[in-house]
Design a protein around this motif. Structure first.
Motif, PDB file in Angstrom:
ATOM      1  N   GLU A  46       0.826  -1.205   0.000  1.00 57.15           N
ATOM      2  CA  GLU A  46       0.000   0.000   0.000  1.00 57.15           C
ATOM      3  C   GLU A  46       0.860   1.255   0.000  1.00 57.15           C
ATOM      4  OE1 GLU A  46      -2.398   0.410   3.512  1.00 57.15           O
ATOM      5  OE2 GLU A  46      -0.703   0.204   4.883  1.00 57.15           O
ATOM      6  N   LEU A  47       0.317   2.292  -0.611  1.00 60.47           N
ATOM      7  CA  LEU A  47       0.994   3.574  -0.656  1.00 60.47           C
ATOM      8  C   LEU A  47       0.931   4.254   0.710  1.00 60.47           C
ATOM      9  CD1 LEU A  47       2.319   5.901  -2.281  1.00 60.47           C
ATOM     10  CD2 LEU A  47      -0.007   6.690  -2.789  1.00 60.47           C
ATOM     11  N   ASN A  56       5.260  18.676  -3.977  1.00 57.78           N
ATOM     12  CA  ASN A  56       3.968  18.442  -3.339  1.00 57.78           C
ATOM     13  C   ASN A  56       3.955  17.069  -2.687  1.00 57.78           C
ATOM     14  OD1 ASN A  56       2.756  20.922  -4.173  1.00 57.78           O
ATOM     15  ND2 ASN A  56       2.557  20.058  -6.223  1.00 57.78           N
ATOM     16  N   THR A  57       3.445  17.010  -1.472  1.00 59.60           N
ATOM     17  CA  THR A  57       3.439  15.759  -0.727  1.00 59.60           C
ATOM     18  C   THR A  57       2.026  15.314  -0.405  1.00 59.60           C
ATOM     19  OG1 THR A  57       3.601  16.885   1.408  1.00 59.60           O
ATOM     20  CG2 THR A  57       5.664  16.313   0.314  1.00 59.60           C
ATOM     21  N   ASN A  58       1.899  14.031  -0.176  1.00 63.17           N
ATOM     22  CA  ASN A  58       0.616  13.467   0.199  1.00 63.17           C
ATOM     23  C   ASN A  58       0.873  12.236   1.051  1.00 63.17           C
ATOM     24  OD1 ASN A  58      -2.131  13.325   0.338  1.00 63.17           O
ATOM     25  ND2 ASN A  58      -2.392  12.274  -1.617  1.00 63.17           N
ATOM     26  N   CYS A  59      -0.025  11.992   1.996  1.00 56.96           N
ATOM     27  CA  CYS A  59       0.100  10.831   2.870  1.00 56.96           C
ATOM     28  C   CYS A  59      -1.222  10.080   2.927  1.00 56.96           C
ATOM     29  CB  CYS A  59       0.477  11.253   4.298  1.00 56.96           C
ATOM     30  SG  CYS A  59       2.173  11.773   4.514  1.00 56.96           S
ATOM     31  N   LYS A  64      -1.546   9.994   8.240  1.00 62.93           N
ATOM     32  CA  LYS A  64      -1.567  11.451   8.199  1.00 62.93           C
ATOM     33  C   LYS A  64      -1.434  12.015   9.618  1.00 62.93           C
ATOM     34  CE  LYS A  64      -3.692  12.737   4.663  1.00 62.93           C
ATOM     35  NZ  LYS A  64      -4.706  13.028   3.606  1.00 62.93           N
ATOM     36  N   GLY A  65      -0.572  13.013   9.752  1.00 61.19           N
ATOM     37  CA  GLY A  65      -0.318  13.610  11.050  1.00 61.19           C
ATOM     38  C   GLY A  65       0.775  12.914  11.832  1.00 61.19           C
ATOM     39  N   ARG A  66       1.189  11.727  11.377  1.00 58.82           N
ATOM     40  CA  ARG A  66       2.250  10.985  12.065  1.00 58.82           C
ATOM     41  C   ARG A  66       3.493  10.814  11.197  1.00 58.82           C
ATOM     42  NH1 ARG A  66       1.515   5.787  13.344  1.00 58.82           N
ATOM     43  NH2 ARG A  66       0.037   5.349  11.641  1.00 58.82           N
ATOM     44  N   PHE A  67       3.300  10.632   9.897  1.00 56.38           N
ATOM     45  CA  PHE A  67       4.419  10.412   8.976  1.00 56.38           C
ATOM     46  C   PHE A  67       4.593  11.641   8.086  1.00 56.38           C
ATOM     47  CE2 PHE A  67       4.176   5.458   8.595  1.00 56.38           C
ATOM     48  CZ  PHE A  67       4.182   5.358   9.975  1.00 56.38           C
ATOM     49  N   THR A  68       5.845  11.895   7.727  1.00 63.71           N
ATOM     50  CA  THR A  68       6.168  13.002   6.826  1.00 63.71           C
ATOM     51  C   THR A  68       7.197  12.545   5.803  1.00 63.71           C
ATOM     52  OG1 THR A  68       5.796  14.612   8.614  1.00 63.71           O
ATOM     53  CG2 THR A  68       6.983  15.381   6.669  1.00 63.71           C
ATOM     54  N   ILE A  69       6.916  12.807   4.545  1.00 60.41           N
ATOM     55  CA  ILE A  69       7.884  12.515   3.481  1.00 60.41           C
ATOM     56  C   ILE A  69       8.601  13.802   3.116  1.00 60.41           C
ATOM     57  CG2 ILE A  69       6.177  12.857   1.632  1.00 60.41           C
ATOM     58  CD1 ILE A  69       7.608  10.605   0.079  1.00 60.41           C
ATOM     59  N   SER A  70       9.898  13.668   2.851  1.00 61.92           N
ATOM     60  CA  SER A  70      10.690  14.834   2.466  1.00 61.92           C
ATOM     61  C   SER A  70      11.851  14.368   1.614  1.00 61.92           C
ATOM     62  CB  SER A  70      11.191  15.578   3.713  1.00 61.92           C
ATOM     63  OG  SER A  70      12.077  14.761   4.459  1.00 61.92           O
ATOM     64  N   ARG A  71      12.611  15.309   1.102  1.00 59.38           N
ATOM     65  CA  ARG A  71      13.791  14.945   0.318  1.00 59.38           C
ATOM     66  C   ARG A  71      14.895  15.959   0.567  1.00 59.38           C
ATOM     67  NH1 ARG A  71      10.775  16.587  -5.257  1.00 59.38           N
ATOM     68  NH2 ARG A  71      11.379  18.789  -5.283  1.00 59.38           N
ATOM     69  N   ASP A  72      16.121  15.485   0.391  1.00 59.98           N
ATOM     70  CA  ASP A  72      17.313  16.334   0.459  1.00 59.98           C
ATOM     71  C   ASP A  72      17.943  16.291  -0.923  1.00 59.98           C
ATOM     72  OD1 ASP A  72      19.923  17.345   0.756  1.00 59.98           O
ATOM     73  OD2 ASP A  72      19.977  16.745   2.864  1.00 59.98           O
ATOM     74  N   ASN A  73      17.785  17.360  -1.657  1.00 60.87           N
ATOM     75  CA  ASN A  73      18.270  17.367  -3.039  1.00 60.87           C
ATOM     76  C   ASN A  73      19.791  17.225  -3.111  1.00 60.87           C
ATOM     77  OD1 ASN A  73      15.614  17.748  -3.771  1.00 60.87           O
ATOM     78  ND2 ASN A  73      15.821  19.963  -4.058  1.00 60.87           N
ATOM     79  N   ALA A  74      20.490  17.811  -2.168  1.00 59.46           N
ATOM     80  CA  ALA A  74      21.947  17.738  -2.176  1.00 59.46           C
ATOM     81  C   ALA A  74      22.439  16.309  -1.957  1.00 59.46           C
ATOM     82  CB  ALA A  74      22.524  18.659  -1.109  1.00 59.46           C
ATOM     83  N   LYS A  75      21.688  15.549  -1.169  1.00 65.05           N
ATOM     84  CA  LYS A  75      22.064  14.152  -0.889  1.00 65.05           C
ATOM     85  C   LYS A  75      21.357  13.178  -1.827  1.00 65.05           C
ATOM     86  CE  LYS A  75      23.172  14.896   3.979  1.00 65.05           C
ATOM     87  NZ  LYS A  75      22.910  14.500   5.381  1.00 65.05           N
ATOM     88  N   VAL A  78      15.503  10.572  -0.311  1.00 70.35           N
ATOM     89  CA  VAL A  78      14.141  10.798   0.144  1.00 70.35           C
ATOM     90  C   VAL A  78      13.991  10.176   1.526  1.00 70.35           C
ATOM     91  CG1 VAL A  78      11.693  10.364  -0.329  1.00 70.35           C
ATOM     92  CG2 VAL A  78      13.278  10.802  -2.216  1.00 70.35           C
ATOM     93  N   TYR A  79      13.257  10.841   2.393  1.00 68.80           N
ATOM     94  CA  TYR A  79      13.089  10.384   3.768  1.00 68.80           C
ATOM     95  C   TYR A  79      11.614  10.131   4.087  1.00 68.80           C
ATOM     96  CZ  TYR A  79      17.779  12.364   4.192  1.00 68.80           C
ATOM     97  OH  TYR A  79      19.104  12.653   4.008  1.00 68.80           O
ATOM     98  N   LEU A  80      11.412   9.283   5.081  1.00 70.01           N
ATOM     99  CA  LEU A  80      10.091   9.108   5.670  1.00 70.01           C
ATOM    100  C   LEU A  80      10.268   9.182   7.178  1.00 70.01           C
ATOM    101  CD1 LEU A  80       7.072   8.550   5.050  1.00 70.01           C
ATOM    102  CD2 LEU A  80       7.553   6.137   5.544  1.00 70.01           C
ATOM    103  N   GLN A  81       9.840  10.289   7.750  1.00 71.11           N
ATOM    104  CA  GLN A  81       9.872  10.450   9.199  1.00 71.11           C
ATOM    105  C   GLN A  81       8.586   9.869   9.759  1.00 71.11           C
ATOM    106  OE1 GLN A  81      12.324  11.796  11.294  1.00 71.11           O
ATOM    107  NE2 GLN A  81      10.989  10.995  12.909  1.00 71.11           N
TER     108      GLN A  81
END
Length: 115
Positions: A46-47, A56-59, A64-75, A78-81
């Motif tokens: 599952e996604l 743009n991000t979506n969960c 929702k409210g617990r996980f956050t997706i982000s990215r570090d372009n220099a590195k 992609v992360y999932l907190q």
């Protein structure tokens, strides 16, 4: 050749946090549609969260409210907190790069949340 390498999984108690990383090579994550998926035993994959090339991000509602997706372009990563983890978050987590020419997947990283 696209390579996605996940890391950061492990065993954590309910209520704890983990940060997953997806290190990419062969692509530029800031120009790609990236996502995290998960698959629990006996269940379909599952996604969990996604991020577009435009940032743009979506969960999924379940995280929702617990996980956050982000990215570090220099590195080029992609992360999932993941915060406030629950036993039902236990699964193998996969990183995916979506493409019209075919999706690419990482090997997955196990996340186990104990109650």
């Amino acid at each position: 050749q696209v390579q996605l390498v996940e890391s950061g999984g492990g065993l954590v108690q309910a209520g704890g946090s983990l940060r997953l990383s997806c290190a990419a090579s062969g692509i530029i994550v800031s120009r790609s549609a990236m996502a995290w998926y998960r698959q629990a035993p006996g269940k379909q994959r599952e996604l969990v969260a996604s991020i577009t090339s435009g940032g743009n991000t979506n969960c999924a509602d379940s995280v929702k409210g617990r996980f956050t997706i982000s990215r570090d372009n220099a590195k080029n990563t992609v992360y999932l907190q993941m915060n406030s983890l629950k036993p039902e978050d236990t699964a193998v987590y996969y990183c995916k790069r979506g493409s019209l020419f075919g999706d690419s997947w990482g090997q997955g990283t196990q996340v186990t949340v104990s109650s």
